[in-house]
Design an enzyme around this catalytic site. Structure first.
Site, PDB file in Angstrom:
ATOM      1  CG  ASP A   1      -1.721   1.215   1.398  1.00 30.96           C
ATOM      2  OD1 ASP A   1      -2.325   1.639   0.396  1.00 30.96           O
ATOM      3  OD2 ASP A   1      -1.764   1.773   2.509  1.00 30.96           O
TER       4      ASP A   1
ATOM      5  CG  ASP B   1      -4.472  -1.253   3.279  1.00 29.08           C
ATOM      6  OD1 ASP B   1      -5.156  -0.912   2.301  1.00 29.08           O
ATOM      7  OD2 ASP B   1      -3.517  -0.600   3.711  1.00 29.08           O
TER       8      ASP B   1
END
Length: 648
Positions: free
Chosen positions: A343, A536
């Protein structure tokens, strides 16, 4: 003994070993010089060495005999205690038979030696396990013992699990913060290293969030509890650590199953070796002795002990660097990891916006001043970055109006300041100079005259480039998934050397991209996703291994990830990967070393070319070497400031 950090039980066992070893050396030396069986000049001369060796045997091996007998009554017959007892008692029996028949008392010394060296091996196994456990148990020191609950003007010392959300707890200097919460009164300095690994203390003030397990250092503070103990950060971390050993690697499961079937097989093979040739040749003492040697060397201690110990040491070594690994299976998987998916925000970047460029530079002060006036009442991260960059007080006599989706206007009755995106400039028909930088661009105008632009970027983590380079050096591929636009994603990828990236992704798009990556990879390759653990969770759970950055305080990180980096530092990925590599290397070294040596000595024992002393090495010696090898996992992994290199 303090130098070696032995506990009381280990100290007692060590004394037993030392005393038994001294007695054994003394009796063995005298026996070889003058033959103790001849001291008493009768047919019962064997009784003297029998009693002397029996004292040593019982001193060093009474607990082995007890465990074997106890396990038999519990239905657990075929274990290493059983093999040791059968082999050593059999050796004593052969020696007694030899003494009675006048053929010699060979066997008493070997029986004692087997148990003596077996106990030495067990001692080092226990010491090695304890050393690894201590690395993990350092984290257990974060458990709070009590909480000072403030109630009706009084302070009551209670168990942390008795405190409810909304209660106020008082934390004195030197005490652990018992539960997650917010400081409502007082300022202090906190020691956070037990949770984050960060050696520098942390200054905290009223309104700051604090985490259970931090140690208050300087001043008393009052904390409003936001989470009950069962849901607190410290309790989740403790549960994670305590349950880590429950998830076994394939190699560990294989060894457990192997030992389950292997041990009874070798017992029956040894029985056949003792009986069948004896029936043919009539040499019962010869073949029984060979069978006993066969039993000693066949004990699977080296594998059963060293393999789990290697994984345990790996988990312990990782925990010493603030890396929580939920099970040895993830350590095994991490060794095979070939693709690392990152990410961006909060992982490769710090997640805090920073002014990176002001155009034109000669009007920098003026541009920041007018932008700060317009953004003065906003709590948006971009607004805060502009105000922080300007760093001066601004005129408060302006009326602020938010223009939805475009920006802000600020008017004091004489002039109007516009601060926003390019759409705002077009809306107000202001002729502006487009800024081509990668990031968020804020345009500033006054009285319909364009003044300049400000480029805001999410600040890259200082170690990001080094870690991506290190991952590449390990033969791994790096991928970035981000919700930012193409220009920002491309800029970050170029700066830190990311191999591939996908931009403008929504959370569900990230899961779709992860599915594509998994579908394209080689069957044996492992895909790791590295995220901040806050938004996430879905992709963390979908990946082969989910690695959460900055796990302290993030519930999603601890729950969804397989590996949690408690210190928000990307270098933990490199350390974890190296620990995994070293662990698996040592695991396979121990497996092959143990099997090859044992097979060789088993064959030599069966054909009579190896006596019980060689068998002792084949069992205890191999186990001892395997244990020492496993201990190498829990060594230091030093980080070079310029390059990420670790001692192995």
């Amino acid at each position: 003994m303090k130098k070696f950090n032995l506990n009381k039980e280990q100290y007692v066992i060590l004394i037993r070993i030392i005393v038994s070893l001294i007695l054994f050396i003394a009796v063995f030396t005298v026996d070889k010089i003058i033959d103790l069986a001849t001291v008493i000049n009768t047919s019962n001369g064997w009784i003297l060495p029998f009693f002397l060796y029996l004292i040593i045997y019982l001193l060093i091996g009474y607990d082995v005999l007890y465990r074997a007998l106890r396990n038999i009554f519990h239905g657990q017959i075929f274990d290493e205690n059983f093999l040791m007892c059968i082999a050593t008692l059999g050796a004593f029996g052969l020696a007694i038979y030899g003494g009675v028949s006048g053929k010699g008392t060979e066997g008493f010394d070997e029986a004692c030696a087997v148990l003596l060296f077996y106990q030495i091996g067990e001692f080092f196994q226990d010491y090695a396990t304890d050393k690894s456990r201590k690395s993990i148990s350092l984290l257990m020191n974060i458990r709070p013992d009590y909480a000072n609950l403030m109630k009706d003007g009084k302070i009551e010392k209670v168990e942390p699990n008795e405190v409810k959300t909304g209660d106020i707890v008082l934390v004195y200097p030197g005490e652990k913060i018992p539960l997650d919460g917010v400081i409502v009164k007082g300022n202090s300095v906190l020691d956070t290293k037990d949770l984050t690994g960060e050696s520098l203390p942390k200054d905290v003030f009223e309104g700051d969030e604090v985490i259970s397990g931090y140690i208050n250092m300087t001043s008393q503070i009052e904390v409003e509890v936001k989470k009950e103990f069962y849901n607190s950060t410290v309790n989740k971390i403790l549960n994670l650590v305590e349950n880590a050993s429950a998830k076994k690697a394939k190699a560990e499961n294989f060894i457990t199953k192997f030992a389950k079937y292997y041990t009874p097989v070798v017992v029956f093979v040894a029985l056949a070796l003792a009986v069948v040739p004896s029936l043919i040749t009539g040499e019962w003492s010869v073949w029984v002795y060979r069978a006993l040697s066969f039993l000693v060397v066949s004990c699977p201690c080296a594998l059963v002990i060293s393999i789990p110990l290697s994984f345990f040491a790996g988990i312990g070594a990782a925990s010493g660097y603030g890396i929580l690994i939920k099970g040895s299976n993830y350590l095994e998987k991490l060794n095979k990891a070939k693709i690392f998916v990152f990410d961006k925000t909060g992982t490769l970047t710090k997640g805090n916006f920073k002014v990176s460029e002001v155009c034109p530079e000669e009007r920098r002060e003026e541009i920041l001043k007018f932008a700060s006036i317009a953004e003065n009442n906003s709590n948006h991260p971009i607004a805060k970055s502009i105000i922080g960059c300007y760093g001066k007080k601004t005129d408060s006599g302006y009326s602020i109006t938010e223009i939805s989706g475009l920006g802000i206007s600020a008017s004091n009755g004489k002039s109007v300041i516009y601060c926003g995106n390019e759409k705002l400039m077009k809306e107000k028909n202001i002729n502006y100079a487009e800024h081509k930088g990668a990031g968020t661009v804020v345009y500033v105008a006054k009285d319909n005259e364009f003044i300049g632009s400000i480029l805001i970027c999410d600040e890259l983590k200082s170690e990001a480039r080094e870690v991506i380079s290190e991952i590449k050096n390990m033969g791994c591929k790096s991928v970035m998934l981000t919700g930012d636009n193409e220009a920002v994603a491309n800029n970050v990828a170029l700066q830190i050397g990311i191999d591939e990236y996908k931009s403008s992704l929504l959370p569900d798009n990230k899961v779709e991209e992860m599915e594509k990556i998994i579908a394209k990879k080689n069957k044996e390759d492992i895909v790791c996703f590295v995220g901040d653990g806050i938004n996430d969770a879905p992709v963390l759970m979908r990946s082969d291994i989910g690695i959460a950055m900055g796990g302290v305080g993030s519930d999603a990180a601890i729950e969804a990830a397989d590996i949690v980096l408690m210190k928000d530092n990307l270098k933990g990925i490199s350390v974890a990967k190296r620990i995994a590599r070293k662990t698996m290397k040592i695991v396979f070294e121990n497996i092959w070393f143990s099997i090859i040596i044992k097979l060789a000595i088993l064959i030599l024992s069966a054909v009579g070319l190896a006596n019980m002393w060689v068998a002792v090495f084949g069992d205890v010696g191999v186990a001892f070497i395997a244990i020492l090898n496993a201990m190498r996992v829990n060594s230091k992994y030093k980080i070079n400031k310029k390059a990420i290199k670790y001692n192995q």
